[in-house]
Design an enzyme around this catalytic site. Structure first.
Site, PDB file in Angstrom:
ATOM      1  N   ASP A   9       0.782  -1.244   0.000  1.00  0.00           N
ATOM      2  CA  ASP A   9       0.000   0.000   0.000  1.00  0.00           C
ATOM      3  C   ASP A   9       0.815   1.296   0.000  1.00  0.00           C
ATOM      4  O   ASP A   9       0.412   2.288   0.619  1.00  0.00           O
ATOM      5  CB  ASP A   9      -0.970   0.025   1.186  1.00  0.00           C
ATOM      6  CG  ASP A   9      -1.977  -1.106   1.154  1.00  0.00           C
ATOM      7  OD1 ASP A   9      -2.059  -1.806   0.132  1.00  0.00           O
ATOM      8  OD2 ASP A   9      -2.677  -1.302   2.154  1.00  0.00           O
ATOM      9  N   PHE A 113      -2.395  -1.392  10.214  1.00  0.00           N
ATOM     10  CA  PHE A 113      -3.514  -1.967   9.476  1.00  0.00           C
ATOM     11  C   PHE A 113      -3.020  -3.064   8.535  1.00  0.00           C
ATOM     12  O   PHE A 113      -2.932  -4.220   8.912  1.00  0.00           O
ATOM     13  CB  PHE A 113      -4.290  -0.871   8.711  1.00  0.00           C
ATOM     14  CG  PHE A 113      -4.922   0.141   9.623  1.00  0.00           C
ATOM     15  CD1 PHE A 113      -5.971  -0.215  10.456  1.00  0.00           C
ATOM     16  CD2 PHE A 113      -4.462   1.446   9.659  1.00  0.00           C
ATOM     17  CE1 PHE A 113      -6.555   0.719  11.309  1.00  0.00           C
ATOM     18  CE2 PHE A 113      -5.029   2.381  10.506  1.00  0.00           C
ATOM     19  CZ  PHE A 113      -6.080   2.016  11.333  1.00  0.00           C
ATOM     20  N   CYS A 114      -2.693  -2.713   7.324  1.00  0.00           N
ATOM     21  CA  CYS A 114      -2.402  -3.709   6.297  1.00  0.00           C
ATOM     22  C   CYS A 114      -1.059  -4.413   6.492  1.00  0.00           C
ATOM     23  O   CYS A 114      -0.941  -5.601   6.189  1.00  0.00           O
ATOM     24  CB  CYS A 114      -2.498  -3.060   4.922  1.00  0.00           C
ATOM     25  SG  CYS A 114      -4.166  -2.405   4.627  1.00  0.00           S
ATOM     26  N   VAL A 115      -0.056  -3.726   6.987  1.00  0.00           N
ATOM     27  CA  VAL A 115       1.230  -4.378   7.244  1.00  0.00           C
ATOM     28  C   VAL A 115       1.052  -5.416   8.350  1.00  0.00           C
ATOM     29  O   VAL A 115       1.421  -6.586   8.196  1.00  0.00           O
ATOM     30  CB  VAL A 115       2.328  -3.345   7.584  1.00  0.00           C
ATOM     31  CG1 VAL A 115       3.612  -4.026   8.040  1.00  0.00           C
ATOM     32  CG2 VAL A 115       2.604  -2.441   6.372  1.00  0.00           C
ATOM     33  N   THR A 118      -1.359  -8.421   7.238  1.00  0.00           N
ATOM     34  CA  THR A 118      -0.735  -9.300   6.252  1.00  0.00           C
ATOM     35  C   THR A 118       0.373 -10.132   6.886  1.00  0.00           C
ATOM     36  O   THR A 118       0.504 -11.327   6.588  1.00  0.00           O
ATOM     37  CB  THR A 118      -0.212  -8.482   5.058  1.00  0.00           C
ATOM     38  OG1 THR A 118      -1.335  -7.847   4.419  1.00  0.00           O
ATOM     39  CG2 THR A 118       0.513  -9.366   4.048  1.00  0.00           C
TER      40      THR A 118
END
Length: 179
Positions: A9, A113-115, A118
């Protein structure tokens, strides 16, 4: 064993304006350096882009594009996602397995969030992860400054042992690639 670099991202909309990620230009510079070394080792580089159905980060919008200054090459993989988990509803695992990938290097935005999501999913799927400790960032929140979010995740993710595979946090300058 093959390792892949996941760049999560690092998109224009997260690198500008009021919600600009902390030290985004410096983080992008470090990501570019890591990506160049990963490519030199012959390992895959995967750019992951979050998208929404409409508005902010809508597919194809200016904000959805890879961030200014982030260097992508023709041979790099691209992956679109709609949740904080880059594996959820995507073919990421299949692509990694097709390339013989058994370990991951992770960097990107937003740390909490995304780090984070994942990485936790990667561990659950059996992938050991190297988190580039100075190449992930956040805009922070009402409770934690961006630097504290980053430091918290560098400490917390490396202490997760219940999945089996572990996270190792390594600064970009100390990252051994192809050794």
């Amino acid at each position: 064993m093959t390792t892949a670099l996941l760049i999560i991202d690092v998109q224009q909309g997260l690198c500008e304006g009021e919600g600009r990620a902390f030290e985004s230009d410096e983080v992008i510079g470090r990501i570019n350096g890591v990506a160049a070394r990963v490519r030199s080792a012959g390992w895959p580089v995967v750019f992951i882009q979050h998208e929404s159905k409409a508005g902010y980060l809508e597919h194809g919008s200016r904000e959805w594009q890879l961030a200014d200054g982030l260097l992508a090459e023709a041979g790099d993989l691209r992956l679109r996602k709609t949740t904080p988990d880059a594996f959820q509803g995507t073919d990421l695992d299949a692509r990694l397995k097709a390339d013989g990938v058994s370990e991951l290097i992770v960097c990107g935005m937003h740390t909490e969030f995304c780090v984070d999501t994942t990485i936790r999913r990667a561990l659950a799927m059996g992938y050991p992860v190297t988190l580039v400790s100075d190449a992930h960032t956040s805009a922070g929140n009402a409770v934690l400054t961006p630097r504290l979010v980053i430091e918290h995740h560098n400490a917390t993710l490396t202490n997760i042992s219940s999945f089996g595979p572990r996270v190792l946090a390594v600064a970009s300058a100390d990252l051994l690639i192809g050794a």
